[in-house]
Design an enzyme around this catalytic site. Structure first.
Site, PDB file in Angstrom:
ATOM      1  N   GLY A  40       0.813  -1.210   0.000  1.00  0.00           N
ATOM      2  CA  GLY A  40       0.000   0.000   0.000  1.00  0.00           C
ATOM      3  C   GLY A  40       0.842   1.253   0.000  1.00  0.00           C
ATOM      4  O   GLY A  40       2.074   1.210  -0.044  1.00  0.00           O
ATOM      5  N   GLN A  41       0.122   2.357   0.035  1.00  0.00           N
ATOM      6  CA  GLN A  41       0.765   3.657   0.015  1.00  0.00           C
ATOM      7  C   GLN A  41       0.131   4.532   1.069  1.00  0.00           C
ATOM      8  O   GLN A  41      -1.094   4.589   1.190  1.00  0.00           O
ATOM      9  CB  GLN A  41       0.594   4.286  -1.372  1.00  0.00           C
ATOM     10  CG  GLN A  41       1.214   5.663  -1.510  1.00  0.00           C
ATOM     11  CD  GLN A  41       1.012   6.212  -2.918  1.00  0.00           C
ATOM     12  OE1 GLN A  41       1.019   5.463  -3.899  1.00  0.00           O
ATOM     13  NE2 GLN A  41       0.829   7.513  -3.020  1.00  0.00           N
ATOM     14  N   GLY A  43       0.266   8.503   2.512  1.00  0.00           N
ATOM     15  CA  GLY A  43       0.858   9.816   2.320  1.00  0.00           C
ATOM     16  C   GLY A  43       1.827   9.788   1.157  1.00  0.00           C
ATOM     17  O   GLY A  43       1.466   9.476   0.034  1.00  0.00           O
ATOM     18  N   PHE A  44       3.100  10.059   1.423  1.00  0.00           N
ATOM     19  CA  PHE A  44       4.121  10.008   0.382  1.00  0.00           C
ATOM     20  C   PHE A  44       5.118   8.883   0.653  1.00  0.00           C
ATOM     21  O   PHE A  44       6.258   8.924   0.221  1.00  0.00           O
ATOM     22  CB  PHE A  44       4.835  11.362   0.269  1.00  0.00           C
ATOM     23  CG  PHE A  44       3.996  12.391  -0.421  1.00  0.00           C
ATOM     24  CD1 PHE A  44       4.120  12.613  -1.776  1.00  0.00           C
ATOM     25  CD2 PHE A  44       3.042  13.115   0.291  1.00  0.00           C
ATOM     26  CE1 PHE A  44       3.330  13.546  -2.423  1.00  0.00           C
ATOM     27  CE2 PHE A  44       2.257  14.053  -0.347  1.00  0.00           C
ATOM     28  CZ  PHE A  44       2.401  14.269  -1.698  1.00  0.00           C
ATOM     29  N   LEU A  47       4.303   1.269   1.782  1.00  0.00           N
ATOM     30  CA  LEU A  47       4.199   0.293   2.856  1.00  0.00           C
ATOM     31  C   LEU A  47       4.574  -1.086   2.336  1.00  0.00           C
ATOM     32  O   LEU A  47       4.092  -1.511   1.274  1.00  0.00           O
ATOM     33  CB  LEU A  47       2.772   0.259   3.401  1.00  0.00           C
ATOM     34  CG  LEU A  47       2.293   1.496   4.160  1.00  0.00           C
ATOM     35  CD1 LEU A  47       0.803   1.403   4.411  1.00  0.00           C
ATOM     36  CD2 LEU A  47       3.035   1.640   5.478  1.00  0.00           C
ATOM     37  N   LYS A  67       7.038   1.382   6.772  1.00  0.00           N
ATOM     38  CA  LYS A  67       6.692   2.565   5.990  1.00  0.00           C
ATOM     39  C   LYS A  67       7.987   3.273   5.606  1.00  0.00           C
ATOM     40  O   LYS A  67       8.832   3.550   6.470  1.00  0.00           O
ATOM     41  CB  LYS A  67       5.795   3.489   6.818  1.00  0.00           C
ATOM     42  CG  LYS A  67       5.198   4.656   6.042  1.00  0.00           C
ATOM     43  CD  LYS A  67       4.200   5.391   6.934  1.00  0.00           C
ATOM     44  CE  LYS A  67       3.480   6.483   6.173  1.00  0.00           C
ATOM     45  NZ  LYS A  67       2.479   7.180   7.022  1.00  0.00           N
ATOM     46  N   ASP A 173      -6.440  14.211  12.704  1.00  0.00           N
ATOM     47  CA  ASP A 173      -6.882  13.735  11.387  1.00  0.00           C
ATOM     48  C   ASP A 173      -7.664  12.422  11.510  1.00  0.00           C
ATOM     49  O   ASP A 173      -7.443  11.482  10.751  1.00  0.00           O
ATOM     50  CB  ASP A 173      -5.673  13.563  10.463  1.00  0.00           C
ATOM     51  CG  ASP A 173      -6.062  13.526   8.989  1.00  0.00           C
ATOM     52  OD1 ASP A 173      -7.135  14.063   8.644  1.00  0.00           O
ATOM     53  OD2 ASP A 173      -5.301  12.969   8.188  1.00  0.00           O
TER      54      ASP A 173
END
Length: 419
Positions: A40-41, A43-44, A47, A67, A173
């Site tokens: 996965g991804q 933010g920038f 993973l 990460k 958040d």
């Protein structure tokens, strides 16, 4: 400065390049970690599945994720600060024991470090592996969660936020996409992504309320707090306000300002209006099924000052009373089935279908009747009309040719002679 709206960072930040499976990273404690496939991804950062370094390949059942971000990116650096200060396994275990919790939905920090490859430097962090996120579950459930589930998620998040707040941070958040189910136990939910986490009380000294026009609307626009819309740094009351918005969205399906998320001023003013009239805020609920616990929850949040410590136990009591009002209790099981307590998407959909049937019944009733049954009455009606029309027509014709006294059996033959 944290990004505005849904953006997670300035456009100039670059996404980390993908590492090959089997790449070994060494953390600051000299512990070696082997990367598996990317999963996965965030933010920038990317993973990866991961495990402690060994001769074996990292399998699909790996218990960790790593990460990775370019070292000059900000979010992971900020996130690391939180994890290193507040998410060490011993701290979390100690809190769970002292507060008599079954678990705490804060990811554990297992290590971090810098890694160089092809002349570039990357920052990485090792965390527990998790399952699916609640945003996906929300969408699969028709964008509505059962009331029992929402109240239980609220209770779990109060546990998480109390822990985070007591360790000098706020999350800032909270949203469904940042809530992940445990990989091993789907009844456990974890709050992740501390890229916007803010240390509101360094060394116990509270930050003061201060509006900054350059920081207006930070966070995820539909959920961010009124303070954030004004450029004020995150606070404990802001976290609870955001939680309230999330719970109402999960119950209603959408928030009143979701149709104009590109207009942050409109969103801000809508939130202020709803705060000032919380009952009006909850008009998305039918009067007979209005969750009074949400009114009370938002009223409590409204009373909080910027630096006030929330009454977490009182807020828990409000949500627990909500569970009791629908004839249930917190059983520590997260049931996403749509029929729980008659308050999930399934009943809503059934009601909609019934309503459509009633509305269409006047204009399109034939759609509800089998073909054979609806044709037969029409034929019978036509025949009856024909039988009645024929004598009437003859009577009219005969009335113009003979006297009323002769319109009997004998009269039927007379028109033929005259014709």
């Amino acid at each position: 400065m944290p990004p505005k709206g849904k953006a997670r960072g300035p456009a100039k930040r670059k996404l980390a390049e993908e590492f090959p499976v089997g790449e070994v990273l060494t953390d600051t404690a000299k512990k070696r970690w082997k990367l598996g496939a990317p999963v996965g991804q965030g933010g920038f950062g990317l993973l990866y599945l991961a495990n402690e370094d060994s001769s074996a390949a990292v399998g699909t059942n790996a218990p960790y994720v790593i990460k990775v971000e370019p070292s000059d990116n900000g979010p992971l650096f900020s996130e690391l600060k939180f994890y290193m200060r507040a998410a060490k396994p011993d701290l979390i275990h100690s809190w769970i024991k002292s507060h008599k919790l079954k678990y705490l939905g804060v990811p554990k920090y297992w290590g971090s470090g810098l890694h160089e490859k092809a002349g570039k430097r990357y920052r990485f962090m090792v965390m527990d592996r998790f399952g699916t996120d609640l945003q996906k579950m929300f969408e699969e459930s028709g964008k509505k969660f059962p009331r029992k589930l929402v109240l239980q998620l609220g209770l779990r998040l109060l546990d998480i936020l109390e822990y985070v707040h007591e360790h000098e941070y706020v999350h800032a958040d909270i949203k469904a996409s940042n809530l992940l189910l445990s990989y091993k136990d789907p009844n456990q939910v974890y709050l992740v992504d501390y890229g916007l986490a803010y240390r509101y009380s360094p060394e116990g000294v509270l930050k003061e309320y201060k509006e900054d026009p350059k920081r207006c609307h930070d966070g995820t626009i539909e959920f961010t707090s009124i303070d954030a819309h004004k450029g004020v740094s995150p606070s404990r009351r802001a976290d609870l306000e955001i939680l309230g918005y999330c719970m109402i969205q999960w119950l209603c399906g959408r928030l009143p300002w979701e149709d104009k998320l590109q207009d942050p001023i409109y969103v801000r003013d809508s939130k202020i209006k709803c705060r000032d009239n919380i009952s009006e805020f909850l008009l998305c609920f039918p009067a007979e099924n209005k969750p009074e616990e949400m009114v009370k929850f938002m009223e409590q949040v409204k009373l909080l000052g910027y630096t006030d410590k929330p009454a977490y136990q009182k807020l828990r009591g409000i949500l627990e009373a909500g569970l009791k009002s629908i004839g249930t209790a917190d059983d520590n099981k997260l049931d996403f089935s749509v029929s729980v307590n008659g308050s999930g998407p399934s009943p809503a959909k059934k009601a909609t279908k019934r309503k459509k049937t009633e509305v269409n019944g006047d204009s399109d009733e034939t759609d509800l009747i089998p073909t054979k049954r609806k044709q037969a009455p029409k034929k019978r009606v036509v025949k009856r009309v024909q039988k009645k029309a024929s004598p009437k027509k003859r009577l009219v014709e005969m009335a113009t040719q003979t006297s009323p006294a002769v319109v009997t059996k004998r009269g039927r033959g007379r028109p033929k002679k005259n014709a």
